[in-house]
Every structure is written in C-alpha cells, then in structure tokens.
Design an enzyme around this catalytic site. Structure first.
Site, short mmCIF file in Angstrom:
data_model
loop_
_atom_site.label_atom_id
_atom_site.label_comp_id
_atom_site.label_asym_id
_atom_site.label_seq_id
_atom_site.Cartn_x
_atom_site.Cartn_y
_atom_site.Cartn_z
N SER A 179 1.49 -6.21 -9.42
CA SER A 179 0.26 -6.87 -8.62
C SER A 179 0.52 -6.93 -7.13
O SER A 179 1.04 -5.84 -6.67
CB SER A 179 0.24 -8.27 -9.11
OG SER A 179 -1.22 -8.80 -8.74
N ASN A 180 -0.46 -7.70 -6.48
CA ASN A 180 -0.46 -7.62 -4.86
C ASN A 180 -0.72 -9.01 -4.44
O ASN A 180 -0.86 -10.05 -5.16
CB ASN A 180 -1.35 -6.72 -4.39
CG ASN A 180 -2.94 -7.11 -5.02
OD1 ASN A 180 -3.45 -7.99 -4.56
ND2 ASN A 180 -3.27 -5.97 -5.85
N THR A 181 -0.45 -9.30 -3.14
CA THR A 181 -0.74 -10.42 -2.61
C THR A 181 -1.99 -11.22 -2.25
O THR A 181 -2.17 -12.13 -1.69
CB THR A 181 0.03 -10.61 -0.99
OG1 THR A 181 -0.54 -9.46 -0.31
CG2 THR A 181 1.45 -10.08 -1.30
N SER A 182 -2.94 -10.34 -2.69
CA SER A 182 -4.41 -11.08 -2.53
C SER A 182 -4.48 -12.45 -3.04
O SER A 182 -3.86 -12.77 -4.31
CB SER A 182 -5.46 -10.29 -3.44
OG SER A 182 -6.57 -10.70 -3.59
N ALA A 188 -8.64 -7.00 -4.97
CA ALA A 188 -7.65 -6.28 -4.67
C ALA A 188 -7.26 -5.63 -6.14
O ALA A 188 -6.37 -5.92 -6.83
CB ALA A 188 -6.55 -6.61 -3.86
#
Ligand code: CTP
Length: 223
Positions: A21-24, A88
C-alpha cells in the site's frame, strides 16, 4: 452537480494477512467530498483504507484494491458530472495472491508484481462531457510530468503536489488546466485547497475553456 470522488490508498494483498500500500491518509479526497457537499453538490465517495471515518456523502462506497476501486468508479461514472481521482491507487499488485499466510524460509523471497488498471486513463478514453480531474504526485520535474499526465489521460485539470503532501495537514499544490492556465495554492489547509478545486470544477462545468475562478490566469495567495 454530481461529483464522483475517490480517496485514500488501495491495498494489494500478497497473502491473507499482508498487503502492499502507500502512506496516503485520504484526507484530500475526504476534504474534496466535504467541499463538494458544502457547495451544494451530490457526492459519491469511493474510498480505500482512509484514516478515520469518511465524511457524510450521498453515497459511500468502500473498496480495498485498485481493481475494486476501478469497478466501483466505472459503475458510478455514468451518473457523474465531474470525477475527481484523489485516491492514491497502487500502480502494482502482487501477480498472485497466496491463500493463507506465506511461511518464511531461508534466503530471499521474490515477489512478482503485475500492473493494476489505470482508472483515470480509462475514464479519459470514455470522457463524454464529464469534467475529469487527476492528481500528480511528483518528486521532480513536477510541471512537465503533470502536463504529460494531463494530456495522456485526457483530463481537464490536474492537481500537482509533492511527496510532502502525503498524509499532511497543509500542502502547497499547483492546478494545471487543459486550456493552459495554472494556479498556485501555497501552504493552505486541505479544506481550503479542496474548496478551490471544487470551485474550479464548477467553473469548468459552466465554461470548459475556463480555468481559474479569479480574474488573473495565475494566482499565489500564499506568497
Ligand atoms: N491513478 C489511477 N489509477 C492508477 C494509478 C493512478 O486512476 N492505477 C490516478 C490517481 O488517482 C491520480 C493520477 O492517476 O489522480 C496520477 O497518479 P500518479 O501515481 O501520480 O501517476 P501515474 O500516472 O501512476 O504515473 P507515475 O507513477 O509513473 O508517476
């Protein structure tokens, strides 16, 4: 106006307990949904794993992966006057999802990744008279890269920001319009940025060649 807005990160599962995943945080997308409601719009919010509860909307559609987000967005796109892709979306997913939990073993574990669908590009190919807004998260050559995305994905407006905006309270962004104008928004809260974007979208709906809501073609209220 009916807005279809996406928010937050997607999760691409490796096995049943692990994901990429990502930090959004989803703050920007949620702020846009609030701003669109405040402006009197109808809002469908398709959201990934956001921090906290989503804002009150006419329709809330929780999703997990890029594939699920794509299906939800395409399902609701026909009824929208404007689509704002603030999510994101992961560009890659594990090529296969292992059922259960992968056991560790000695040595390396190689993960093969496959591309996810580019939702915005697909929307751009079947645009109709909908206003299409994308975000570009750029670490370098921001303007140039964002303008390339704007054209490649057939957008009306692209919001350019840097990695510092991810998960942050305040941000500096630049709005680049297909018609050529631009607008810098420096060090504003995400609520303020969201209100400006919604206003820009409303202006574009009335006048697709239009750009900013002010008399000047560029503005920098923060400086
Ligand atoms: N986006 C999308 N579907 C994807 C990836 C991104 O719809 N699979 C959307 C995002 O919501 C955003 C825009 O495309 O509005 C730009 O995303 P970004 O990650 O900045 O650019 P990419 O086009 O993915 O290109 P790159 O990662 O190479 O910069």
């Amino acid at each position: 106006m009916h807005f279809l807005i996406t928010a937050g990160p997607t999760r691409e599962f490796i096995d049943d307990v692990r994901f990429l995943s990502n930090t959004s945080s989803g703050r920007m997308g949620c702020a846009l949904a609030r701003a669109a409601k405040d402006a009197g719009g109808r809002v469908t919010l398709v959201y990934g794993a956001i921090a906290g509860a989503p804002p009150e909307c006419d329709r809330l559609v929780p999703v997990t992966s890029a594939e699920e987000m794509r299906n939800a967005v395409i399902e609701h796109a026909a009824r929208a006057d404007a689509i704002i892709m603030a999510a994101a979306v992961a560009d890659y997913r594990p090529a296969e999802r292992t059922p259960g939990k992968i056991k560790k073993s000695d040595g390396e574990l190689v993960l093969r990744l496959a591309r996810t669908p580019d939702i915005l590009a697909e929307l751009g190919r079947q645009k109709g008279d909908r206003i299409l807004v994308g975000f570009a998260l750029e670490a370098e050559n921001a303007r140039e890269n964002a303008l390339r995305k704007l054209r490649a994905k057939n957008l009306d407006l692209i919001v350019v920001n840097g990695p510092a905006a991810m998960g942050a309270e305040r941000a500096s962004v630049e709005l680049l319009f297909a018609a050529g104008a631009s607008q810098k928004l420096s060090n504003l809260s995400k609520a303020e940025i969201a209100a400006r974007i919604i206003r820009a979208v409303e202006t574009l709906k009335v006048n697709p060649q239009g750009s900013t809501d002010g008399p000047s073609r560029t503005a920098d209220p923060g400086s």
